[in-house]
Design a protein around this motif. Structure first.
Motif, PDB file in Angstrom:
ATOM      1  N   GLU A   1      10.407   2.157  10.621  1.00  0.00           N
ATOM      2  CA  GLU A   1       8.999   2.136  11.023  1.00  0.00           C
ATOM      3  C   GLU A   1       8.651   0.839  11.746  1.00  0.00           C
ATOM      4  O   GLU A   1       7.925   0.848  12.741  1.00  0.00           O
TER       5      GLU A   1
ATOM      6  N   LYS B   1       0.798  -1.222   0.000  1.00  0.00           N
ATOM      7  CA  LYS B   1       0.000   0.000   0.000  1.00  0.00           C
ATOM      8  C   LYS B   1       0.834   1.276   0.000  1.00  0.00           C
ATOM      9  O   LYS B   1       0.360   2.327  -0.412  1.00  0.00           O
ATOM     10  N   LYS B   2       2.053   1.182   0.496  1.00  0.00           N
ATOM     11  CA  LYS B   2       2.849   2.389   0.652  1.00  0.00           C
ATOM     12  C   LYS B   2       4.275   2.121   0.200  1.00  0.00           C
ATOM     13  O   LYS B   2       4.877   1.113   0.576  1.00  0.00           O
ATOM     14  N   GLN B   3       4.792   2.988  -0.610  1.00  0.00           N
ATOM     15  CA  GLN B   3       6.141   2.812  -1.123  1.00  0.00           C
ATOM     16  C   GLN B   3       7.148   3.418  -0.140  1.00  0.00           C
ATOM     17  O   GLN B   3       7.167   4.622   0.093  1.00  0.00           O
ATOM     18  N   LEU B   4       7.942   2.563   0.463  1.00  0.00           N
ATOM     19  CA  LEU B   4       8.992   2.988   1.379  1.00  0.00           C
ATOM     20  C   LEU B   4      10.303   2.384   0.925  1.00  0.00           C
ATOM     21  O   LEU B   4      10.330   1.269   0.378  1.00  0.00           O
TER      22      LEU B   4
ATOM     23  N   PHE C   1       0.834  -2.869   9.355  1.00  0.00           N
ATOM     24  CA  PHE C   1       2.039  -2.443   8.642  1.00  0.00           C
ATOM     25  C   PHE C   1       2.599  -3.582   7.805  1.00  0.00           C
ATOM     26  O   PHE C   1       2.954  -3.404   6.626  1.00  0.00           O
TER      27      PHE C   1
ATOM     28  N   GLU D   1      13.514   3.394   5.540  1.00  0.00           N
ATOM     29  CA  GLU D   1      12.268   3.910   6.118  1.00  0.00           C
ATOM     30  C   GLU D   1      11.406   2.787   6.675  1.00  0.00           C
ATOM     31  O   GLU D   1      10.855   2.896   7.778  1.00  0.00           O
TER      32      GLU D   1
ATOM     33  N   GLY E   1       0.795  -4.385   4.579  1.00  0.00           N
ATOM     34  CA  GLY E   1       0.935  -3.389   3.526  1.00  0.00           C
ATOM     35  C   GLY E   1       2.319  -3.304   2.905  1.00  0.00           C
ATOM     36  O   GLY E   1       2.554  -2.451   2.038  1.00  0.00           O
TER      37      GLY E   1
END
Length: 475
Positions: free
Chosen positions: A183, A172-175, A371, A179, A374
């Motif tokens: 997290e 869901k989220k590009q890290l 987390f 990063e 995703g």
């Protein structure tokens, strides 16, 4: 920590008391009882000693676990408020681990969290419905026993209805790696910190593997005092040796217990009774869990931290390398998460509760789970085939390098259990006896160990329905 039981459709006080007595080990407190006509609810709880009704329309509420709404752990009063305001659908918005039962004179509601972190079984026998935390609560009263499915609720009108399924992971989220690792470290540390702030007498199981070591590393950074850690195994087993290294590195207050093969066989009946399974892999790993929980309990620990759940969230199993692509990997991870309730979660719950010990699994914290679900698949299983890649990166500076990159071992293997049990049972069960058993029994035993464990299980749980609750993992 609590054990719960309910009798629905019958005014039978003795039945409820019998059910609660069978799970007295799940709480050191009194029996909390709600009675109203044909509905009887009971809970064994270490923090309260009172009749469990709210005084509002004479509703009774019992629960096990830590249901969360809006980031806050719910009380009985808040659970009932949500139920009365939103109806059974309120459960869709509840996170955390839980079993909840609500009742008054006219209605009842039963729900279990989507991962099945907290156990629940039920029996519909004629007009009556019996519900309890463990099978052993139901066996004196019925031979019709089923697993209450995770992610479902049950009412007097709608029967069983799914309210939430275990989702298939979707990026869901590009890290970038840095990063994502930072997290994850923050979220897991936050989950651990909540436990340490809200409770006393907290310790942690420590096998020296990545998962338990990450939990201990997070706790050691937070706690001002050395964290009590606990390891068990046969002498010179890999878990014992690696746990010592981690404990020394993190300066924990470390306890260990070296058991013998004879002790493993001695505790085996108790392990199977509490585990409520005869699955070979689950039983073998549960022996160590039983003994490490016993060790922690004897040192006065009330709550133990565990690294359970990390393998399923971050792709820790070797067979996952066979997945052809990201889609197949994510589907397999979802399948593993769905199977936790009568696999690893069942083992951890039963072996700790056998010693009236509460186990909290920081990797199963709602924020950590969300987390992990995703994250892109390559953060879990790297392109080079390294399992739990992002978890290793997240704690690369908090643990010794050899621990961060230690290869995954099954709990029963790391402690030295698996080979020993196989050898000892092979001596007790001759080839002739095993061959005759396979010919005469309708049950398809996969090896001598399963035959041996199955016979012990049937002494405690003779009902066919109890046998059918067992998940045979490698069949």
């Amino acid at each position: 920590m609590s054990g719960i039981a309910a009798v629905i459709g019958a005014d039978d006080k003795q039945a409820l008391e019998t059910m609660l007595e069978k799970i007295q080990h799940r709480g050191a407190g009194q029996h909390l009882i709600y009675e109203n006509g044909k509905y009887r609810l009971g809970e064994i709880n270490v923090t309260e000693n009172k009749v469990i009704h709210t005084g509002d329309d004479d509703y009774g509420v019992i629960f096990d676990g830590m249901p969360v709404y809006g980031g806050k752990v719910l009380t009985r009063t808040k659970i009932l408020e949500l139920y009365k305001t939103e109806g059974p659908g309120f459960i869709k918005n509840i996170a955390g681990n839980f079993v909840i039962i609500i009742s008054n004179t006219d209605e009842f509601f039963i729900a279990r969290d989507p991962y099945g972190t907290k156990p629940l079984y039920y029996s519909k026998d004629g007009k009556y419905t019996l519900v309890a935390s463990e099978i052993k609560s139901l066996t004196p009263l019925t031979d019709k026993i089923e697993i209450f499915p995770p992610g479902h609720f049950f009412t007097q009108t709608k029967e069983l209805k799914r309210f939430k399924d275990v989702p298939v992971p979707v990026a869901k989220k590009q890290l970038d790696t840095e990063e994502a690792a930072a997290e994850l470290n923050k979220l897991l540390s936050g989950a651990v910190e909540k436990v340490l702030q809200q409770n006393n007498d907290v310790g942690s199981f420590l096998s020296g593997g990545l998962d338990s070591s990450a939990v201990v590393a997070a706790a050691s950074k937070i706690s001002s005092n050395p964290l009590p850690t606990f390891a068990v195994g046969l002498e010179n087993s890999s878990d014992i040796l690696n746990a010592r290294k981690v404990a020394k590195f993190l300066r924990t207050d470390h306890y260990e217990y070296l058991y013998t093969a004879d002790e493993m066989m001695e505790v085996l009946p108790d392990v199977i009774y509490h585990l409520e399974s005869f699955d070979v892999e689950l039983v073998n790993s549960s022996i160590a869990n039983y003994l490490v929980a016993q060790l922690a309990h004897r040192q006065g620990i009330k709550i133990a931290l565990s690294g359970e759940g990390a393998d399923e969230l971050f792709a820790g199993y070797h067979h996952l390398k066979k997945c052809a692509d990201e889609r197949e990997l994510n589907e397999e991870l979802a399948s593993l998460m769905k199977g936790l309730h009568n696999g690893g979660l069942q083992r951890v719950d039963r072996m700790t509760q056998a010693h009236s010990l509460e186990c909290i699994m920081p990797f199963m914290d709602p924020k950590v789970v969300e987390f992990a679900l995703g994250l892109p698949a390559h953060f879990k299983l790297s392109e080079s085939g390294t399992e739990k890649w992002i978890l290793r990166q997240a704690f690369s500076t908090d643990l010794p390098e050899e621990v961060v990159w230690r290869t995954k071992e099954q709990f029963g293997i790391g402690t030295g259990n698996e080979d020993i049990m196989k050898q000892m049972i092979s001596q007790k069960v001759t080839d002739r006896e095993y061959k005759r058993a396979k010919e005469r029994s309708s049950f398809p035993f996969k090896n001598k160990e399963e035959y041996f464990y199955y016979n012990i299980f049937k002494e405690f749980f003779p009902a066919k329905s109890a046998e059918e609750t067992v998940n045979r993992w490698l069949v």
